[in-house]
Design a protein around this motif. Structure first.
Motif, PDB file in Angstrom:
ATOM      1  N   ALA A 194      44.717  -4.266  73.790  1.00  0.00           N
ATOM      2  CA  ALA A 194      43.652  -4.833  74.617  1.00  0.00           C
ATOM      3  C   ALA A 194      43.823  -6.343  74.675  1.00  0.00           C
ATOM      4  N   ASP A 225      41.404 -10.076  75.596  1.00  0.00           N
ATOM      5  CA  ASP A 225      40.092 -10.664  75.851  1.00  0.00           C
ATOM      6  C   ASP A 225      40.334 -12.069  76.397  1.00  0.00           C
ATOM      7  N   THR A 226      40.234 -12.209  77.698  1.00  0.00           N
ATOM      8  CA  THR A 226      40.581 -13.473  78.346  1.00  0.00           C
ATOM      9  C   THR A 226      39.359 -14.371  78.579  1.00  0.00           C
ATOM     10  N   ARG A 227      38.220 -14.010  78.030  1.00  0.00           N
ATOM     11  CA  ARG A 227      37.034 -14.856  78.196  1.00  0.00           C
ATOM     12  C   ARG A 227      37.245 -16.194  77.492  1.00  0.00           C
ATOM     13  N   SER A 246      36.428 -16.497  73.847  1.00  0.00           N
ATOM     14  CA  SER A 246      37.246 -15.732  72.896  1.00  0.00           C
ATOM     15  C   SER A 246      38.472 -16.511  72.458  1.00  0.00           C
ATOM     16  N   ASN A 288      41.151 -16.471  74.341  1.00  0.00           N
ATOM     17  CA  ASN A 288      42.250 -15.736  74.969  1.00  0.00           C
ATOM     18  C   ASN A 288      43.026 -14.905  73.944  1.00  0.00           C
ATOM     19  N   TYR A 310      45.003  -8.251  71.405  1.00  0.00           N
ATOM     20  CA  TYR A 310      44.804  -7.285  70.316  1.00  0.00           C
ATOM     21  C   TYR A 310      45.989  -6.317  70.258  1.00  0.00           C
ATOM     22  N   TYR A 368      46.881 -14.738  69.709  1.00  0.00           N
ATOM     23  CA  TYR A 368      46.346 -15.540  70.800  1.00  0.00           C
ATOM     24  C   TYR A 368      47.416 -15.784  71.858  1.00  0.00           C
TER      25      TYR A 368
END
Length: 270
Positions: free
Chosen positions: A161, A163-165, A168, A170, A173, A247
Motif C-alpha cells: 500500500a 499513503d501519499t497524503r 503522512s 509519503n 508500506y 518513505y
C-alpha cells in the motif's frame, strides 16, 4: 573399488565446499554495483544503513532522518567502508515535509565510484515484488576473498500500500519482515516500463508494531486501604507485525534539486 568410491565422494564434497562462496555470489536479484553502494552507517549513538546516489554530477549519502537526529552543518557521520569506519563531514539536506523520514547528506569526499542508478517510485505498482537492503543487527554477507567488504542483506517484500497524503510524509508500506539495522537502507524494484531496470523507490524507516500480552498476574498491593489487596499486573511486548514502513523518494528528490550541494563527481574522460 570401494576405497576409490569413498575417495571420489570425499573429493566431491571438498569441491562443493570450496565452490560454496562462489555459488552464493552468483545471485542475480541485485547487481553488485548497487550492493557496493550500501553501507553500515552511524551518527552519535544511532546506527543503521545508508546508500549512495549520484544526481546531476553530484554525490549524496542517503539515510533515514531519525538516524541523524540533532545533526548540524559540518557534523561528522561515520560509514563502514572496507572494514574501516570513515569519518565524513556532511551538510544535511532535509525534505520540506518534516514527516518524511529521509535525509540527504552532502559529504566532503567521494564515497563510491560514479554510477547511474534510476531513482524515484515512478513505474512501481502496488502488489509487485520489491527488495530492501541493509545491515540488520550489524550483520552482513562477508567473504575472505576477493573482497573483505561487507555486503548488505537482501530481503524481498511486496508493495502492499501507499499513503501519499502530505501529513503522512509519503509512505510506502511493504509486506516483509524488517529488523533493527535496516533503517536508512534502500527500497528497490524492477521498473517494467524501463526494461526491468532496477530503481530505488524509497528509504526504509522502520516497521509497524503492536502490543501483545505475554503475562498477567495478581500481586499484593501494599498501598491498598481496601479489603481487596490484590491488583492485576499485565505485561506486554511490542511485536513486529511484518508491515515495513518506508518513505517515497520524491520528497528528498525535490530537496536535492533545490539545494544541489553534493560532492562533485569527477569528470568523465571523453
Amino acid at each position: 573399488m570401494r576405497k576409490i568410491v569413498v575417495i571420489f565422494f570425499v573429493l566431491l564434497s571438498l569441491l562443493d565446499t570450496l565452490s560454496f562462496a562462489e555459488n552464493v555470489k552468483l545471485q542475480r536479484a541485485i547487481p553488485f554495483g548497487i550492493l557496493n553502494r550500501v553501507f553500515p552507517f552511524a551518527f552519535g549513538e544511532h546506527a543503521g544503513s545508508c546508500f549512495i546516489i549520484d544526481d546531476d554530477d553530484r554525490q549524496y549519502i542517503i539515510t533515514a532522518r531519525h538516524l541523524v537526529s540533532g545533526i548540524s552543518e559540518h557534523d561528522t557521520i561515520r560509514i563502514l567502508i572496507n572494514e574501516v569506519w570513515r569519518n565524513i563531514e556532511v551538510v544535511p539536506i532535509f525534505p520540506e515535509n518534516d514527516k518524511t523520514d529521509i535525509v540527504a547528506l552532502a559529504g566532503n569526499k567521494l564515497v563510491a565510484p560514479k554510477m547511474e542508478i534510476l531513482i524515484g517510485a515512478g513505474g512501481m505498482y502496488v502488489g509487485q515484488d520489491v527488495y530492501f537492503l541493509g545491515f540488520p543487527f550489524g550483520l552482513a554477507t562477508q567473504f575472505d576473498k576477493p573482497t573483505t567488504s561487507r555486503i548488505a542483506f537482501i530481503k524481498k517484500a511486496i508493495l502492499s500500500a501507499v499513503d501519499t497524503r502530505p501529513d503522512s510524509g509519503n509512505i510506502i508500506y511493504l509486506d516483509g519482515h524488517n529488523n533493527p539495522g535496516f533503517s536508512g537502507g534502500p527500497v528497490i524494484f524492477a521498473n517494467y516500463e524501463q526494461h526491468e531496470r532496477l530503481q530505488i523507490a524509497g528509504v526504509v524507516s522502520g516497521y509497524k508494531n503492536q502490543p501483545t500480552k505475554v503475562m498477567s498476574a495478581l500481586i499484593e498491593d501494599t498501598k491498598s486501604n481496601t479489603n481487596d489487596s490484590k491488583k492485576k499486573i499485565v505485561h506486554y511486548i511490542l511485536e513486529n507485525t511484518g508491515i515495513v514502513v518506508a518513505y517515497h523518494f520524491s520528497e528528498i528528490e525535490k530537496a536535492i534539486k533545490n539545494k544541489p550541494i553534493g560532492f562533485p563527481l569527477p569528470k568523465t574522460k571523453e
